[in-house]
Design a protein around this motif. Structure first.
Motif: not given
Length: 371
Positions: A67-75
């Motif tokens: 899998g992959r990691m995404v640095v971010g903010k879910a809105v």
């Protein structure tokens, strides 16, 4: 062959556990606003001891093989399109969504800012204040408050330390009066002033605090360990307030699915499945949800012979609890069916948690060596 897209929002204990469990099953995307895992269990000591400042941070880069990691903010969650919308505008499609955004804790058990450096700076500020304070007040007599009061006392044997608790006994949630008495005995034997039945609030003047009886206390520094707030404001702002109960927790069914949504799960501190918001409960929920997600993904087109049956989550009324008193002492509460919980002493507590605060275990969970 991996089946389906799974988006996990939140890289805390439950999110990491579930993402790792499903990595070989489906195409997993783990979303978190932090670039590293925050080992909150080690944060109270890190807020007092400079040598522990970097310990709570473990990179995510070895967690997932596929899998992959995404640095971010879910809105926002677009349930119609089955997509998670990030603050950048990026959309992540999902077949199954897992919300594991956890809860917000008072400092020093909080990831401050967006980078480890910002939180380390915050730790350093707490450490300096602890090192120079004449009187430190800790408010809250649950596991975190007792642990933090012990850490402060051991770091500052010359300072005045007070623990104020609104209840009539320490460790009320442990299910053992004996555990509360033992914690009280340890604190008092180390010259920590314990005030029970003492609901505190900030006073009218800076550095003053007032209890429910009108008594005023002065302190140079205070820490509040009086509970947590679920990280669900973003859901309310995005129009999903109907997913939440009165306390802001996500309402889930017995399979840990968000009520009314068969393809959206919520695990850990963020849901209403249990009042016991502790790491073992979060890990148990992650394991059960992982099983049910596999069952969901394989339910269509699978023969009855190979179909997985979903499991129901049964909240534990009592669960083992370890409360460190620094690195070399502590107590462990072990539930006993049909009777009062057993309370074990320092040897078990030190080996299980107090010495390392489970840091080697979590490092291994994220693919790193124990040291």
């Amino acid at each position: 062959m991996r089946d389906g897209d799974i988006v996990v929002i939140g890289g805390g204990y439950a999110g990491v556990r579930l993402a790792k469990r499903l990595d070989a099953t489906a195409r997993v995307t783990l979303v978190d606003r932090k670039e590293v895992f925050f080992h909150r269990i080690a944060s109270l000591r890190a807020g007092v001891r400079p040598e522990w400042s970097v310990t709570p941070f473990i990179p995510y880069d070895r967690l997932l093989r596929e899998g992959r990691m995404v640095v971010g903010k879910a809105v926002r969650v677009d349930t119609g399109a089955r997509q998670v919308v990030l603050a950048t505008g990026e959309r992540l499609p999902y077949d199954v969504l897992v919300i594991a955004t956890g809860a917000d804790y008072p400092e020093p058990a909080r990831f401050t800012g967006t980078t480890p450096e910002e939180t380390i700076k915050s730790f350093a500020g707490h450490q300096r204040k602890v090192a120079t304070a004449g009187h430190v007040l800790v408010v809250g007599g649950g596991p975190s408050g007792v642990e933090l009061a012990a850490e402060v006392r051991l770091a500052r044997p010359d300072a005045r330390v007070t623990l104020a608790h609104a209840g009539t006994a320490l460790l009320n949630s442990a299910g053992s009066e004996r555990a509360g008495r033992r914690a009280l005995a340890w604190l008092e034997s180390h010259d920590v002033e314990v005030r029970l039945d003492s609901f505190m609030s900030p006073g009218n003047d800076f550095g003053t605090y007032r209890d429910a009886h009108g008594n005023v206390m002065e302190a140079d520094l205070s820490f509040w360990a009086t509970g947590t707030t679920p990280n669900t404001l973003w859901l309310r702002l995005a129009g999903h307030g109907d997913w939440l109960n009165a306390s802001g927790h996500i309402r889930v069914d017995r399979r840990l699915r968000v009520e009314g949504h068969t393809d959206v799960f919520a695990v850990g501190d963020v849901n209403d499945a249990t009042e016991l918001k502790i790491t073992p409960a979060a890990l148990a929920q992650a394991d059960l949800a992982a099983h049910n997600i596999r069952a969901h993904l394989r339910s269509s087109g699978s023969s009855a012979r190979h179909r997985r049956e979903p499991r129901f989550y049964r909240p534990a009324q009592r669960t083992p609890l370890i409360v460190p008193f620094g690195a070399a002492d502590g107590l462990t509460v072990v539930p006993v069916p049909g009777g009062e919980s057993a309370v074990l002493g320092s040897r078990t507590s030190v080996l299980a948690k107090a010495k390392t605060l489970m840091t080697p275990y979590m490092r291994r969970q994220l693919g790193y060596t124990a040291t």
